[in-house]
Design a protein around this motif. Sequence first.
Motif, PDB file in Angstrom:
ATOM      1  N   ALA A   2       0.938  -1.302   0.175  1.00  0.00           N
ATOM      2  CA  ALA A   2      -0.096   0.002   0.138  1.00  0.00           C
ATOM      3  C   ALA A   2       0.886   1.212   0.041  1.00  0.00           C
ATOM      4  O   ALA A   2       1.622   1.400   0.781  1.00  0.00           O
ATOM      5  CB  ALA A   2      -0.854   0.001   1.246  1.00  0.00           C
ATOM      6  N   PRO A   3       0.799   2.104  -1.144  1.00  0.00           N
ATOM      7  CA  PRO A   3       1.671   3.327  -1.138  1.00  0.00           C
ATOM      8  C   PRO A   3       1.086   4.354  -0.005  1.00  0.00           C
ATOM      9  O   PRO A   3      -0.056   4.285   0.456  1.00  0.00           O
ATOM     10  CB  PRO A   3       1.491   3.870  -2.294  1.00  0.00           C
ATOM     11  CG  PRO A   3       0.270   3.155  -2.957  1.00  0.00           C
ATOM     12  CD  PRO A   3       0.030   2.028  -1.982  1.00  0.00           C
ATOM     13  N   PRO A   4       2.077   4.957   0.735  1.00  0.00           N
ATOM     14  CA  PRO A   4       1.828   6.152   1.640  1.00  0.00           C
ATOM     15  C   PRO A   4       1.115   7.057   0.731  1.00  0.00           C
ATOM     16  O   PRO A   4       1.239   7.222  -0.404  1.00  0.00           O
ATOM     17  CB  PRO A   4       3.125   6.352   2.256  1.00  0.00           C
ATOM     18  CG  PRO A   4       4.120   5.887   1.362  1.00  0.00           C
ATOM     19  CD  PRO A   4       3.611   4.856   0.586  1.00  0.00           C
ATOM     20  N   VAL A   5       0.379   7.980   1.739  1.00  0.00           N
ATOM     21  CA  VAL A   5      -0.193   9.322   0.830  1.00  0.00           C
ATOM     22  C   VAL A   5       0.695  10.456   1.856  1.00  0.00           C
ATOM     23  O   VAL A   5       0.423  10.743   3.003  1.00  0.00           O
ATOM     24  CB  VAL A   5      -1.533   9.420   1.329  1.00  0.00           C
ATOM     25  CG1 VAL A   5      -2.042  10.657   0.900  1.00  0.00           C
ATOM     26  CG2 VAL A   5      -2.491   8.475   0.775  1.00  0.00           C
ATOM     27  N   PRO A   6       1.834  10.878   1.203  1.00  0.00           N
ATOM     28  CA  PRO A   6       2.707  12.041   1.954  1.00  0.00           C
ATOM     29  C   PRO A   6       1.940  13.087   2.220  1.00  0.00           C
ATOM     30  O   PRO A   6       1.256  13.579   1.440  1.00  0.00           O
ATOM     31  CB  PRO A   6       3.665  11.853   0.883  1.00  0.00           C
ATOM     32  CG  PRO A   6       3.542  11.387  -0.293  1.00  0.00           C
ATOM     33  CD  PRO A   6       2.145  10.588  -0.067  1.00  0.00           C
ATOM     34  N   ALA A  15       1.741  17.203   1.954  1.00  0.00           N
ATOM     35  CA  ALA A  15       1.889  18.148   0.714  1.00  0.00           C
ATOM     36  C   ALA A  15       3.512  18.359   0.814  1.00  0.00           C
ATOM     37  O   ALA A  15       3.812  18.450  -0.392  1.00  0.00           O
ATOM     38  CB  ALA A  15       0.962  19.220   0.764  1.00  0.00           C
ATOM     39  N   SER A  16       3.941  18.668   1.964  1.00  0.00           N
ATOM     40  CA  SER A  16       5.396  19.327   1.835  1.00  0.00           C
ATOM     41  C   SER A  16       6.421  18.040   1.587  1.00  0.00           C
ATOM     42  O   SER A  16       7.376  18.486   1.177  1.00  0.00           O
ATOM     43  CB  SER A  16       5.624  19.824   3.377  1.00  0.00           C
ATOM     44  OG  SER A  16       5.345  18.958   4.406  1.00  0.00           O
ATOM     45  N   ALA A  17       6.054  16.930   1.756  1.00  0.00           N
ATOM     46  CA  ALA A  17       6.853  15.627   1.301  1.00  0.00           C
ATOM     47  C   ALA A  17       6.822  15.299  -0.213  1.00  0.00           C
ATOM     48  O   ALA A  17       7.611  14.678  -0.625  1.00  0.00           O
ATOM     49  CB  ALA A  17       6.598  14.705   2.356  1.00  0.00           C
ATOM     50  N   VAL A  18       5.601  15.519  -0.822  1.00  0.00           N
ATOM     51  CA  VAL A  18       5.394  15.020  -2.107  1.00  0.00           C
ATOM     52  C   VAL A  18       6.554  15.077  -3.180  1.00  0.00           C
ATOM     53  O   VAL A  18       7.054  14.291  -3.949  1.00  0.00           O
ATOM     54  CB  VAL A  18       4.006  15.604  -2.905  1.00  0.00           C
ATOM     55  CG1 VAL A  18       3.952  15.333  -4.149  1.00  0.00           C
ATOM     56  CG2 VAL A  18       2.919  15.168  -1.792  1.00  0.00           C
ATOM     57  N   ALA A  19       7.089  16.336  -3.448  1.00  0.00           N
ATOM     58  CA  ALA A  19       7.922  16.769  -4.485  1.00  0.00           C
ATOM     59  C   ALA A  19       9.504  15.740  -3.848  1.00  0.00           C
ATOM     60  O   ALA A  19      10.007  15.501  -4.429  1.00  0.00           O
ATOM     61  CB  ALA A  19       8.443  18.179  -4.559  1.00  0.00           C
ATOM     62  N   ALA A  20       9.625  15.941  -2.672  1.00  0.00           N
ATOM     63  CA  ALA A  20      11.066  15.164  -2.310  1.00  0.00           C
ATOM     64  C   ALA A  20      10.737  13.621  -2.620  1.00  0.00           C
ATOM     65  O   ALA A  20      11.700  12.814  -2.869  1.00  0.00           O
ATOM     66  CB  ALA A  20      11.287  15.396  -0.648  1.00  0.00           C
TER      67      ALA A  20
END
Length: 155
Positions: A28-32, A34-39
């Motif tokens: 199951a992929p996590p849902v990061p 918003a501040s972590a999405v680009a990283a």
Amino acid sequence: MRWLAPPAALLGCTVLLVTAWSSPEDVAPPVPRASAVAACEALDRALPAKVLGHERQDPSPASPYTAAWGSSPRTVLRCGIERPDYLDDDPLKQSPEVNGVQFGMGPDGGGGYYFVTTLRRAYVEIHVPKGAYPGPLDPLNSLTDAIAATVPPGL
């Protein structure tokens, strides 16, 4: 016609077994945040194709927040997870630093370990199951350069 049923059933079971052995298992992929999405997306692009001889074979469903190497057992990386509870258990007690990246760690209950980055903008978890490598820290050396380059320090 009834004599065809046993061979057909055997063939069906064989196909299912081969498919199960050759395809990566679901993660199951996590849902990061918003501040972590680009990283996390940058980390996915920077990850190596091999870790200590194990080919990258990403799990299903495909996601820029999960990656895996090997087949059985396999090492799984998830980026953008929620802060794991095992970091509450005296994080300084077991916190290896590998190539400048600090990790908290916790047992997986089956003889392997979960390692998670600390003090970074995204929590990156690496699950190293028992038997994947001679030592549980071994694959971290192959992954820390990509983590350090794409997941900046900070909370």
